[in-house]
Design a protein around this motif. Structure first.
Motif, PDB file in Angstrom:
ATOM      1  N   GLY A 359       0.784  -1.226   0.000  1.00  0.00           N
ATOM      2  CA  GLY A 359       0.000   0.000   0.000  1.00  0.00           C
ATOM      3  C   GLY A 359       0.814   1.272   0.000  1.00  0.00           C
ATOM      4  N   VAL A 360       2.152   1.180  -0.186  1.00  0.00           N
ATOM      5  CA  VAL A 360       3.002   2.375  -0.222  1.00  0.00           C
ATOM      6  C   VAL A 360       3.753   2.434  -1.550  1.00  0.00           C
ATOM      7  CG1 VAL A 360       4.946   3.602   0.797  1.00  0.00           C
ATOM      8  CG2 VAL A 360       3.295   2.452   2.272  1.00  0.00           C
ATOM      9  N   GLU A 361       3.608   3.532  -2.256  1.00  0.00           N
ATOM     10  CA  GLU A 361       4.382   3.790  -3.470  1.00  0.00           C
ATOM     11  C   GLU A 361       5.335   4.944  -3.193  1.00  0.00           C
ATOM     12  OE1 GLU A 361       3.791   5.432  -8.066  1.00  0.00           O
ATOM     13  OE2 GLU A 361       2.047   4.770  -6.904  1.00  0.00           O
ATOM     14  N   TRP A 362       6.635   4.693  -3.408  1.00  0.00           N
ATOM     15  CA  TRP A 362       7.650   5.709  -3.175  1.00  0.00           C
ATOM     16  C   TRP A 362       7.904   6.481  -4.471  1.00  0.00           C
ATOM     17  CZ3 TRP A 362       8.372   5.954   1.855  1.00  0.00           C
ATOM     18  CH2 TRP A 362       8.323   4.799   2.637  1.00  0.00           C
ATOM     19  N   CYS A 363       7.958   7.806  -4.385  1.00  0.00           N
ATOM     20  CA  CYS A 363       8.239   8.657  -5.546  1.00  0.00           C
ATOM     21  C   CYS A 363       9.454   9.526  -5.207  1.00  0.00           C
ATOM     22  CB  CYS A 363       7.037   9.535  -5.888  1.00  0.00           C
ATOM     23  SG  CYS A 363       5.499   8.646  -6.199  1.00  0.00           S
ATOM     24  N   ARG A 364      10.606   9.178  -5.784  1.00  0.00           N
ATOM     25  CA  ARG A 364      11.850   9.882  -5.453  1.00  0.00           C
ATOM     26  C   ARG A 364      12.103  11.049  -6.408  1.00  0.00           C
ATOM     27  NH1 ARG A 364      16.236   7.220  -2.857  1.00  0.00           N
ATOM     28  NH2 ARG A 364      17.579   8.278  -4.340  1.00  0.00           N
ATOM     29  N   TYR A 365      12.672  12.110  -5.850  1.00  0.00           N
ATOM     30  CA  TYR A 365      13.165  13.228  -6.648  1.00  0.00           C
ATOM     31  C   TYR A 365      14.512  13.610  -6.063  1.00  0.00           C
ATOM     32  CZ  TYR A 365      13.365  17.700  -9.148  1.00  0.00           C
ATOM     33  OH  TYR A 365      13.743  18.737  -9.963  1.00  0.00           O
ATOM     34  N   GLU A 366      15.571  13.529  -6.873  1.00  0.00           N
ATOM     35  CA  GLU A 366      16.914  13.778  -6.361  1.00  0.00           C
ATOM     36  C   GLU A 366      17.262  15.264  -6.443  1.00  0.00           C
ATOM     37  OE1 GLU A 366      19.690  11.165  -8.225  1.00  0.00           O
ATOM     38  OE2 GLU A 366      18.953   9.417  -7.113  1.00  0.00           O
ATOM     39  N   LEU A 367      17.845  15.775  -5.360  1.00  0.00           N
ATOM     40  CA  LEU A 367      18.168  17.191  -5.225  1.00  0.00           C
ATOM     41  C   LEU A 367      19.608  17.517  -5.558  1.00  0.00           C
ATOM     42  CD1 LEU A 367      16.246  17.958  -1.909  1.00  0.00           C
ATOM     43  CD2 LEU A 367      15.640  18.744  -4.212  1.00  0.00           C
ATOM     44  N   GLY A 368      20.381  16.509  -5.966  1.00  0.00           N
ATOM     45  CA  GLY A 368      21.780  16.750  -6.304  1.00  0.00           C
ATOM     46  C   GLY A 368      22.717  16.311  -5.195  1.00  0.00           C
ATOM     47  N   PRO A 369      24.029  16.459  -5.398  1.00  0.00           N
ATOM     48  CA  PRO A 369      25.022  15.980  -4.442  1.00  0.00           C
ATOM     49  C   PRO A 369      25.028  16.762  -3.127  1.00  0.00           C
ATOM     50  CG  PRO A 369      26.014  16.458  -6.595  1.00  0.00           C
ATOM     51  CD  PRO A 369      24.648  17.044  -6.601  1.00  0.00           C
ATOM     52  N   VAL A 370      25.471  16.109  -2.083  1.00  0.00           N
ATOM     53  CA  VAL A 370      25.577  16.741  -0.765  1.00  0.00           C
ATOM     54  C   VAL A 370      26.462  17.984  -0.816  1.00  0.00           C
ATOM     55  CG1 VAL A 370      26.481  16.438   1.578  1.00  0.00           C
ATOM     56  CG2 VAL A 370      25.163  14.603   0.498  1.00  0.00           C
ATOM     57  N   ASP A 371      27.565  17.909  -1.561  1.00  0.00           N
ATOM     58  CA  ASP A 371      28.556  18.983  -1.567  1.00  0.00           C
ATOM     59  C   ASP A 371      28.295  20.055  -2.624  1.00  0.00           C
ATOM     60  OD1 ASP A 371      29.949  17.784   0.511  1.00  0.00           O
ATOM     61  OD2 ASP A 371      31.192  16.583  -0.838  1.00  0.00           O
ATOM     62  N   ASP A 372      27.136  20.049  -3.247  1.00  0.00           N
ATOM     63  CA  ASP A 372      26.837  21.065  -4.261  1.00  0.00           C
ATOM     64  C   ASP A 372      25.445  21.653  -4.023  1.00  0.00           C
ATOM     65  OD1 ASP A 372      26.790  22.724  -6.433  1.00  0.00           O
ATOM     66  OD2 ASP A 372      27.383  21.196  -7.899  1.00  0.00           O
ATOM     67  N   PRO A 373      25.309  22.503  -2.979  1.00  0.00           N
ATOM     68  CA  PRO A 373      23.987  23.041  -2.652  1.00  0.00           C
ATOM     69  C   PRO A 373      23.403  23.935  -3.743  1.00  0.00           C
ATOM     70  CG  PRO A 373      25.693  24.135  -1.360  1.00  0.00           C
ATOM     71  CD  PRO A 373      26.342  22.968  -2.041  1.00  0.00           C
ATOM     72  N   HIS A 391       0.605  13.788  -7.388  1.00  0.00           N
ATOM     73  CA  HIS A 391      -0.472  13.603  -6.400  1.00  0.00           C
ATOM     74  C   HIS A 391      -0.034  12.731  -5.228  1.00  0.00           C
ATOM     75  CE1 HIS A 391      -3.097  15.533  -9.293  1.00  0.00           C
ATOM     76  NE2 HIS A 391      -2.760  14.641 -10.214  1.00  0.00           N
ATOM     77  N   VAL A 392       1.167  13.024  -4.718  1.00  0.00           N
ATOM     78  CA  VAL A 392       1.614  12.293  -3.537  1.00  0.00           C
ATOM     79  C   VAL A 392       0.803  12.741  -2.320  1.00  0.00           C
ATOM     80  CG1 VAL A 392       3.945  11.982  -4.451  1.00  0.00           C
ATOM     81  CG2 VAL A 392       3.442  13.964  -3.009  1.00  0.00           C
ATOM     82  N   ASP A 393       0.731  11.868  -1.329  1.00  0.00           N
ATOM     83  CA  ASP A 393      -0.026  12.181  -0.114  1.00  0.00           C
ATOM     84  C   ASP A 393       0.807  12.923   0.923  1.00  0.00           C
ATOM     85  OD1 ASP A 393      -2.675  10.688  -0.547  1.00  0.00           O
ATOM     86  OD2 ASP A 393      -1.178   9.168  -1.035  1.00  0.00           O
ATOM     87  N   VAL A 394       2.126  12.779   0.842  1.00  0.00           N
ATOM     88  CA  VAL A 394       3.025  13.456   1.762  1.00  0.00           C
ATOM     89  C   VAL A 394       4.382  13.575   1.080  1.00  0.00           C
ATOM     90  CG1 VAL A 394       3.795  11.325   2.902  1.00  0.00           C
ATOM     91  CG2 VAL A 394       3.884  13.506   4.159  1.00  0.00           C
ATOM     92  N   ILE A 395       5.125  14.611   1.436  1.00  0.00           N
ATOM     93  CA  ILE A 395       6.469  14.807   0.894  1.00  0.00           C
ATOM     94  C   ILE A 395       7.468  14.815   2.045  1.00  0.00           C
ATOM     95  CG2 ILE A 395       8.021  16.394  -0.312  1.00  0.00           C
ATOM     96  CD1 ILE A 395       5.606  17.401  -1.895  1.00  0.00           C
ATOM     97  N   LEU A 396       8.485  13.969   1.944  1.00  0.00           N
ATOM     98  CA  LEU A 396       9.582  13.949   2.898  1.00  0.00           C
ATOM     99  C   LEU A 396      10.780  14.639   2.261  1.00  0.00           C
ATOM    100  CD1 LEU A 396       9.400  10.171   3.974  1.00  0.00           C
ATOM    101  CD2 LEU A 396       8.103  12.106   4.893  1.00  0.00           C
ATOM    102  N   ILE A 397      11.391  15.561   2.983  1.00  0.00           N
ATOM    103  CA  ILE A 397      12.573  16.245   2.447  1.00  0.00           C
ATOM    104  C   ILE A 397      13.652  16.242   3.504  1.00  0.00           C
ATOM    105  CG2 ILE A 397      11.617  18.503   3.113  1.00  0.00           C
ATOM    106  CD1 ILE A 397      13.196  19.655   0.712  1.00  0.00           C
ATOM    107  N   GLU A 398      14.870  15.904   3.066  1.00  0.00           N
ATOM    108  CA  GLU A 398      15.930  15.784   4.062  1.00  0.00           C
ATOM    109  C   GLU A 398      16.670  17.094   4.277  1.00  0.00           C
ATOM    110  OE1 GLU A 398      19.658  13.687   3.460  1.00  0.00           O
ATOM    111  OE2 GLU A 398      19.061  13.282   1.381  1.00  0.00           O
ATOM    112  N   GLU A 399      17.207  17.208   5.451  1.00  0.00           N
ATOM    113  CA  GLU A 399      17.969  18.382   5.874  1.00  0.00           C
ATOM    114  C   GLU A 399      19.178  18.599   4.975  1.00  0.00           C
ATOM    115  OE1 GLU A 399      20.386  19.677   9.963  1.00  0.00           O
ATOM    116  OE2 GLU A 399      19.692  17.608   9.664  1.00  0.00           O
ATOM    117  N   VAL A 400      19.518  19.872   4.753  1.00  0.00           N
ATOM    118  CA  VAL A 400      20.695  20.271   3.981  1.00  0.00           C
ATOM    119  C   VAL A 400      21.617  21.068   4.886  1.00  0.00           C
ATOM    120  CG1 VAL A 400      21.493  21.659   2.010  1.00  0.00           C
ATOM    121  CG2 VAL A 400      19.403  20.296   1.808  1.00  0.00           C
ATOM    122  N   ASN A 401      22.905  20.882   4.736  1.00  0.00           N
ATOM    123  CA  ASN A 401      23.870  21.642   5.526  1.00  0.00           C
ATOM    124  C   ASN A 401      23.708  23.131   5.265  1.00  0.00           C
ATOM    125  OD1 ASN A 401      26.441  22.955   6.269  1.00  0.00           O
ATOM    126  ND2 ASN A 401      27.100  20.872   6.739  1.00  0.00           N
TER     127      ASN A 401
END
Length: 425
Positions: A359-373, A391-401
Motif C-alpha cells: 500500500g506504499v508507493e515511493w516517488c523519489r526526486y533527487e536534489l543533487g550531491p551533498v557537496d553542491d547546494p 499527487h503524492v499524499d506526503v512529501i519527505l525532504i531531508e535536511e541540507v547543511n
C-alpha cells in the motif's frame, strides 16, 4: 520548453482592479517564447540589443501589457516573477489580486539600470560604502537591497506602508530587457498563488496562473532557483542584516566587504535574521517579502527530516527504517498512499534502500550531491511542484547543511514544512 506563441484559454473569472473597483474579467493566457541568448546590453546606455525578431516581438507584447497596467509573468535568474508597473497603484494592485497576496506583504521593485534606481531614491540619500561594494559586485544579480522610500514616488501598496523599499536589478536578460522596454520600474513577487512553491519554469507558471494573466514569457528554466537575498544596510550601527537568505550567499557578501574595505575594523558585521538575531517588530510588520507568512507549501504536507542536526532535549530520534515503515499507519492506515521523497543523491538517506510496504508507493526526486547546494537550490521548487503533480499524499525532504546556498534552502524548507522529525541511521 513550452511551445512558443501558442495561446491557451481557461474560462475563469479573475478580479482585475480598474478605477478602484473589482470587475470580473476572463483572460486568455499567451505563453510567448524568448531566447535569452539573443539579448545583450549596451554598457554605456544600459539599453537592450535584441537580435531575435521573435524575442523582440514577445518582449514588445509583454511591455505593452505592463504599460496598459496589466501584470505579466516573466523569467528572472532567481524564479519567475509576476510583474506590474511599480509606480502605479492600480497596476500593483493587480499583483495582489492575481496571487491572493496579503496587503501587508511588501513587493520588490526591479530596475534595469542604475539611472532607474537613482530616480527612485530620495535626493537626500547618501549611498553607504557597503552598498556601493555590493552593487558593484552583485548587480545585475540575485541581491535585493533596502533603500529609504520616497512616499512621493513609491506607492504605499509597494512598501506595505513601511519607510523602506526593496530594490534589485535582475541579471536575466529577458527580465532586464522587459523593464527597459517598458521604461519603468517593475514590482514583481514570484509568479504563483500566494503560499505555493515559487515557479522556476514557464510551465510551473502556466499550471498555476493560466487564465489569470494575459502573458507569460518563457525564457527557460531559472538558473538560481531560489529568490534573491534581501539585505538591510541602513541601520545606524552600519551592520549588514540579511533579512532573507537567497541566491547570493552570506559567505559571498562577507568576502566582498572584507576585500573592498581596507581597514578590517571598518568591515561591517553580517548578521542573518533568525540565525544571529531576532526582531519581533520586523516580523510583525516586514519590510521585505518572505518574513511573515508561511510560504513555498505544495498541496501535500511536507515533513522535514533532520538527519544531522542534534534533536531538542525532549525528542528521541527514530531510526530511518522504523520511521518509513510506520509512516503509512500514521498518515492513512486504511488505504494506499504515495510518498514523495526529496533526497540528496549521495547522502545516507538518498542511497538508502526503501522498505517494501503493502500500500506504499515511493516517488523519489533527487536534489543533487551533498557537496553542491547550488544544484539543490535549482531543483528544490521543481521537486516540490513535480511531486505535487504526481499527487503524492506526503512529501519527505531531508535536511541540507546550512552553508552557502544551504542556508537559503533550509529557510525555504522550514517555511514549507508542517512537521519536523529527527531520524538516525
Amino acid at each position: 520548453m513550452i511551445e512558443a506563441q501558442q495561446p491557451t484559454t481557461m474560462r475563469i473569472f479573475h478580479p482585475t482592479l480598474k478605477q478602484g473597483s473589482r470587475i470580473p474579467t476572463m483572460l486568455s493566457t499567451q505563453v510567448l517564447h524568448c531566447d535569452p541568448a539573443s539579448v545583450s546590453f549596451d554598457p554605456s546606455t544600459s539599453q537592450p540589443r535584441i537580435t531575435s525578431p521573435d524575442t523582440l516581438n514577445s518582449l514588445s507584447v509583454a511591455a505593452k501589457n505592463l504599460i496598459d497596467l496589466q501584470p505579466v509573468a516573466f523569467p528572472t535568474e532567481t524564479v519567475y516573477g509576476l510583474g506590474a508597473l511599480a509606480l502605479n497603484s492600480s497596476a500593483a494592485s493587480c499583483i495582489f489580486a492575481v496571487k491572493g497576496r496579503p496587503p501587508d506583504n511588501p513587493l520588490i521593485v526591479h530596475v534595469s539600470s542604475l539611472d532607474m534606481l537613482y530616480g527612485l531614491l530620495p535626493r537626500s540619500f547618501k549611498m553607504p560604502e557597503s552598498y556601493k561594494l555590493l552593487i558593484r559586485r552583485f548587480w545585475p544579480g540575485a541581491l535585493t537591497l533596502l533603500f529609504p522610500s520616497d512616499p512621493n514616488t513609491i506607492p504605499s501598496i509597494i512598501t506595505a506602508n513601511q519607510p523602506t523599499v526593496a530594490i534589485r536589478m535582475p541579471s536575466h536578460p529577458v527580465a532586464r530587457a522587459l523593464i527597459a522596454l517598458a521604461n519603468a520600474p517593475v514590482a514583481a513577487p514570484s509568479a504563483n498563488s500566494s503560499g505555493k512553491p515559487s515557479p522556476t519554469t514557464a510551465e510551473h507558471v502556466r499550471r498555476d496562473l493560466d487564465g489569470k494573466v494575459s502573458v507569460i514569457l518563457d525564457g527557460g528554466a531559472c538558473g538560481v532557483g531560489l529568490e534573491s537575498t534581501v539585505v538591510d544596510g541602513l541601520q545606524p550601527d552600519g551592520k549588514i542584516r540579511v533579512l532573507r537568505p537567497g541566491g547570493i550567499t552570506v559567505e559571498d557578501i562577507t568576502k566582498v566587504l572584507q576585500e573592498g574595505i581596507q581597514d578590517p575594523k571598518l568591515v561591517p558585521q553580517v548578521l542573518v535574521h533568525r540565525r544571529d538575531y531576532r526582531d519581533e517588530h520586523l516580523e510583525a510588520a516586514p519590510s521585505t517579502p518572505g518574513m511573515k507568512y508561511r510560504h513555498y507549501s505544495p498541496t501535500a504536507p511536507v515533513i522535514l527530516l533532520m538527519t544531522a542536526s542534534p534533536p531538542p532535549e525532549n525528542v528521541t530520534p527514530s531510526s530511518a527504517q522504523s520511521f518509513l515503515v510506520r509512516l503509512k499507519d500514521e498518515i492513512q492506515p486504511s488505504s494506499s498512499i504515495k510518498v514523495g521523497l526529496l533526497v540528496l543523491t549521495d547522502s545516507t538517506l538518498g542511497t538508502l534502500t526503501l522498505p517494501t510496504i503493502d500500500g506504499v508507493e515511493w516517488c523519489r526526486y533527487e536534489l543533487g550531491p551533498v557537496d553542491d547546494p547550488a544544484v539543490t537550490a535549482r531543483r528544490l521548487f521543481d521537486g516540490l511542484l513535480s511531486l505535487d503533480q504526481q499527487h503524492v499524499d506526503v512529501i519527505l525532504i531531508e535536511e541540507v547543511n546550512e552553508t552557502n546556498e544551504g542556508l537559503a534552502i533550509m529557510n525555504r524548507v522550514r517555511k514549507a514544512a508542517s512537521e519536523v522529525r529527527w531520524i538516525t541511521f
